[in-house]
Scaffold this active site. Structure first.
Site, PDB file in Angstrom:
ATOM      1  N   LYS A 113      30.730  91.854 -19.824  1.00  0.00           N
ATOM      2  CA  LYS A 113      31.905  91.140 -19.106  1.00  0.00           C
ATOM      3  C   LYS A 113      31.706  89.882 -19.112  1.00  0.00           C
ATOM      4  O   LYS A 113      30.853  89.024 -17.984  1.00  0.00           O
ATOM      5  CB  LYS A 113      32.457  91.359 -17.351  1.00  0.00           C
ATOM      6  N   THR A 134      26.618  81.896  -6.388  1.00  0.00           N
ATOM      7  CA  THR A 134      25.679  82.329  -6.064  1.00  0.00           C
ATOM      8  C   THR A 134      26.815  83.660  -5.270  1.00  0.00           C
ATOM      9  O   THR A 134      26.077  84.480  -5.221  1.00  0.00           O
ATOM     10  CB  THR A 134      25.158  81.653  -5.121  1.00  0.00           C
ATOM     11  N   GLU A 156      21.273  85.188 -11.810  1.00  0.00           N
ATOM     12  CA  GLU A 156      20.521  83.291 -12.017  1.00  0.00           C
ATOM     13  C   GLU A 156      21.855  82.760 -11.461  1.00  0.00           C
ATOM     14  O   GLU A 156      22.877  83.100 -12.132  1.00  0.00           O
ATOM     15  CB  GLU A 156      20.145  82.717 -13.371  1.00  0.00           C
ATOM     16  N   CYS A 212      24.175  74.170 -14.496  1.00  0.00           N
ATOM     17  CA  CYS A 212      23.271  74.939 -13.727  1.00  0.00           C
ATOM     18  C   CYS A 212      21.942  74.554 -13.049  1.00  0.00           C
ATOM     19  O   CYS A 212      21.748  73.885 -11.731  1.00  0.00           O
ATOM     20  CB  CYS A 212      22.935  76.274 -13.747  1.00  0.00           C
TER      21      CYS A 212
HETATM   22  P1  NAD Z   1      31.364  82.130 -11.910  1.00  0.00           P
HETATM   23  O1  NAD Z   1      30.172  83.268 -10.622  1.00  0.00           O
HETATM   24  O2  NAD Z   1      32.560  82.201 -10.783  1.00  0.00           O
HETATM   25  O3  NAD Z   1      31.612  83.494 -12.655  1.00  0.00           O
HETATM   26  C1  NAD Z   1      30.310  84.329 -13.279  1.00  0.00           C
HETATM   27  C2  NAD Z   1      30.914  85.688 -13.544  1.00  0.00           C
HETATM   28  O4  NAD Z   1      31.032  86.363 -12.838  1.00  0.00           O
HETATM   29  C3  NAD Z   1      32.096  85.744 -14.826  1.00  0.00           C
HETATM   30  O5  NAD Z   1      32.381  86.358 -15.673  1.00  0.00           O
HETATM   31  C4  NAD Z   1      33.530  85.786 -13.818  1.00  0.00           C
HETATM   32  O6  NAD Z   1      34.367  86.470 -13.619  1.00  0.00           O
HETATM   33  C5  NAD Z   1      32.634  87.085 -12.758  1.00  0.00           C
HETATM   34  N1  NAD Z   1      32.903  87.576 -11.121  1.00  0.00           N
HETATM   35  C6  NAD Z   1      33.950  86.876 -10.093  1.00  0.00           C
HETATM   36  N2  NAD Z   1      33.631  87.698  -9.834  1.00  0.00           N
HETATM   37  C7  NAD Z   1      33.093  89.260  -9.399  1.00  0.00           C
HETATM   38  C8  NAD Z   1      33.025  90.064  -9.522  1.00  0.00           C
HETATM   39  N3  NAD Z   1      33.233  90.659  -8.267  1.00  0.00           N
HETATM   40  N4  NAD Z   1      32.350  91.490  -9.768  1.00  0.00           N
HETATM   41  C9  NAD Z   1      31.670  91.313 -10.913  1.00  0.00           C
HETATM   42  N5  NAD Z   1      31.613  89.840 -11.326  1.00  0.00           N
HETATM   43  C10 NAD Z   1      32.495  88.849 -10.901  1.00  0.00           C
HETATM   44  O7  NAD Z   1      30.366  81.409 -12.404  1.00  0.00           O
HETATM   45  P2  NAD Z   1      31.239  80.725 -13.203  1.00  0.00           P
HETATM   46  O8  NAD Z   1      32.380  79.495 -12.775  1.00  0.00           O
HETATM   47  O9  NAD Z   1      31.474  80.907 -14.744  1.00  0.00           O
HETATM   48  O10 NAD Z   1      29.462  79.721 -13.619  1.00  0.00           O
HETATM   49  C11 NAD Z   1      29.279  79.039 -13.041  1.00  0.00           C
HETATM   50  C12 NAD Z   1      28.113  78.934 -11.931  1.00  0.00           C
HETATM   51  O11 NAD Z   1      27.427  79.682 -12.586  1.00  0.00           O
HETATM   52  C13 NAD Z   1      27.531  78.280 -11.334  1.00  0.00           C
HETATM   53  O12 NAD Z   1      27.621  78.191  -9.860  1.00  0.00           O
HETATM   54  C14 NAD Z   1      26.094  77.668 -12.076  1.00  0.00           C
HETATM   55  O13 NAD Z   1      25.075  76.845 -11.079  1.00  0.00           O
HETATM   56  C15 NAD Z   1      25.845  79.094 -12.415  1.00  0.00           C
HETATM   57  N6  NAD Z   1      25.131  79.152 -13.358  1.00  0.00           N
HETATM   58  C16 NAD Z   1      24.030  79.562 -12.931  1.00  0.00           C
HETATM   59  C17 NAD Z   1      22.858  78.877 -14.266  1.00  0.00           C
HETATM   60  C18 NAD Z   1      21.125  79.399 -13.678  1.00  0.00           C
HETATM   61  O14 NAD Z   1      20.451  79.489 -14.728  1.00  0.00           O
HETATM   62  N7  NAD Z   1      20.690  79.572 -12.524  1.00  0.00           N
HETATM   63  C19 NAD Z   1      23.233  79.466 -15.508  1.00  0.00           C
HETATM   64  C20 NAD Z   1      24.047  79.166 -15.400  1.00  0.00           C
HETATM   65  C21 NAD Z   1      25.511  78.648 -14.666  1.00  0.00           C
END
Ligand code: NAD
Length: 542
Positions: free
Chosen positions: A211, A266, A292, A326
């Protein structure tokens, strides 16, 4: 078994896109082509395209009225079909020899480096609002690297075998795929993470439901087409875009959930882990959970810092890709002795930054991803505007009339625990705290203890003792620690990436440690001369 060996990989070279280069010409033509049409993106399950009619738009964040595509969203029924298709594919994929699987991934690397390079770059630039350089290091180089390095590391993993017992015993370890399917959930901000999350488990013989983030489905779809062209069998990776809050709850409680490969915030990761916990008695096998997540990445400067190096670290670290990495720098600690000079140079540099459309290659910054991100970042900026603890050094302005633009914003605070020093903002906002250099050790403690995250961070200093102090005091404050460099831009194979504390399980994407999570070992002891009498020698009569 064949005698095929995965060759030792090298990082894909970054192309320059300087005026007159063939890559620039090809990229520009691809940008025009993708912008000139509105495509329809299906769900892909078991190799079949499915259209639910429940669609969402893929847009250009820096010109949000421009629609690139409409994508069909998966719901409960499509999740069910995807789990069935994955289960069917598992029967043959889980027993396909590693060499055969590896060849498909190397083919993906070849396609991403060549034929598909500019499609991945152009779709990333348009749908995620990245400069050509930010796209090239993500959707070209890092994608290619994941496809070339993971098979090499997997081959190394397969060579780990237990100690020999004395003959006639033979011991072996078999690296079996997990029993069930892996749920790969990717964030909006890196095409390469979308490339890695579903493929790392599938390389190890697993089947996957993937997804992608709704705001970045456009490049994800082209990745899926690339996987298919490279020969990934139907049902091994199933592409199910849709709202996380709908797709997640349909997937997570399924009894065959064998693993989660997540990157994102997170809060979402913790909610998924909680759902797994609530359903723990219902799984056929304990799901492997790899995630991550967020960061509050720091730069601590020492008095001895090279001033130009520090300013460049701050500008690139905080504002490249609008701070939506991130790893992006979002809190800096600068000693008062060098602050006046740093301030002058830093402000001059930030003021020179140009922001706008990705197709104007003179721009250093573009738009943030969507309205929700824009609103969330603006909330932090407005909060700081109201606060007596904060002063604006640069930016603070924003405009959503054409695209989701936010100026590179710098807040100076006298409160080291100010909200923008502690919370992840995920936008172009850097907060600076100026400290008394006599309190160097105390500052290191403060850096360590200020936020719940521990993803990336850097120390800038020309004094070896100060570098050692920081390195020691900040041992657990970052999974990726940089010395005299910005805290972003980890390269596959060179700086394995991941954080601890609230930043993730630190399984280091694109490394042997990550791949090890996607196999479940079977230890086999074979006895060529088994005992034929239950009695031991000590039992004999004297
Ligand atoms: P997000 O958590 O909003 O979404 C990430 C994914 O999770 C999306 O595909 C979203 O649709 C899905 N999602 C949301 N709710 C869900 C649920 N209940 N069940 C299953 N899937 C669900 O994050 P984002 O806005 O896409 O990305 C930004 C975040 O990602 C920031 O916090 C950033 O720090 C983090 N990030 C971390 C790394 C790392 O390597 N540590 C790398 C890139 C981004």
């Amino acid at each position: 078994m064949t005698d095929f060996t995965v060759p030792k990989p090298e990082n894909d070279p970054i192309q320059s896109y300087a005026p007159g280069t063939p890559e620039r010409k090809e990229l520009k033509a691809t940008l025009d082509e993708l912008k000139g049409k509105e495509i329809e993106i299906p769900i892909i399950i078991g190799g079949k395209e499915i259209k639910t009619g429940n669609t969402q738009k893929c847009i250009i964040p820096h010109n949000h009225k421009h629609v690139l595509a409409h994508f069909h969203q998966a719901g409960e029924s499509e999740v069910k079909q995807a789990i069935e298709a994955a289960g069917e594919a598992w029967k043959s994929w889980s027993t396909t020899p590693f060499e055969e699987r590896a060849k498909i991934f190397l083919k993906m690397g070849e396609l991403a480096a060549g034929k598909w390079r500019q499609i991945l770059n152009a779709s990333t630039m348009l749908n995620m609002s990245k400069t050509v350089y930010q796209a090239e290091i993500d959707s070209a180089c890092e994608v290619v690297d994941f496809f070339n390095f993971n098979p090499y590391y997997a081959q190394e993993l397969n060579t780990f075998q237990p100690m020999h017992s004395p003959p006639p015993i033979k011991n072996t370890i078999e690296h079996r795929p997990l029993e069930g399917f892996v749920f790969a959930v990717s964030p909006f901000n890196f095409t390469s993470i979308g490339a890695n999350l579903p493929t790392a488990p599938s390389l190890m013989g697993n089947v996957v439901l993937w997804k992608p983030a709704s705001s970045a489905v456009f490049p994800a779809y082209y990745l899926m087409k690339l996987f298919q062209e490279a020969g990934i069998p139907d049902g091994v990776i199933n592409f199910i875009p849709g709202p996380g809050s709908k797709v997640g709850p349909n997937v997570l409680p399924n009894t065959d959930l064998a693993g989660i490969h997540f990157t994102g915030s997170t809060a979402v990761f913790q909610s998924m882990w909680k759902t797994v916990g609530e359903n723990i008695a219902g799984y056929a096998t304990y799901p492997r959970i790899v995630g991550e997540t967020g960061g509050k990445d720091f730069c601590v400067a020492h008095e001895s810092a090279d001033l130009d190096a520090l300013v460049t670290c701050m500008v690139r670290g905080a504002f490249e890709y609008q701070g939506q990495k991130c790893s992006a720098l979002s809190r800096a600690y600068i000693p008062s002795t060098i602050w006046p000079e740093i301030k002058e140079r830093y402000v001059a540099e930030v003021k020179s930054i140009k922001m706008g459309d990705v197709e104007d290659f003179t721009n250093f910054m573009n738009a943030v991803i969507d309205k929700a991100a824009f609103d969330s970042i603006v909330n932090y900026i407005d909060y700081a505007k109201e606060s007596s603890d904060a002063e604006f050094l640069t930016g603070g302005g924003y405009d959503t009339s054409v695209g989701y633009f936010i100026e590179p914003t710098t807040i100076i605070t006298t409160n080291p625990h100010f909200k923008t020093m502690e919370e992840e903002i995920f936008g172009p906002v850097l907060t600076i705290y100026v400290y008394d250099p006599n309190e160097w050790q105390e500052i290191l403690q403060l850096v360590d203890q200020t936020s719940i995250y521990a993803l990336t961070g850097c120390v800038v200093s020309q004094d070896r003792k100060a570098i050692d102090d920081a390195s020691q005091a900040l041992t657990h404050a970052a999974g990726n620690f940089y010395i005299n460099d910005k805290p972003t831009g980890a390269v596959v194979g060179q700086q394995p990436f991941g954080g601890s504390r609230a930043s993730g399980t630190n399984d280091k994407a694109g490394s042997i440690w990550n791949l090890a999570r996607w196999v479940s070992q079977r230890t086999i002891k074979e006895n060529f001369d088994p005992p034929k009498d239950y009695r031991y020698p000590f039992m004999a009569d004297e």
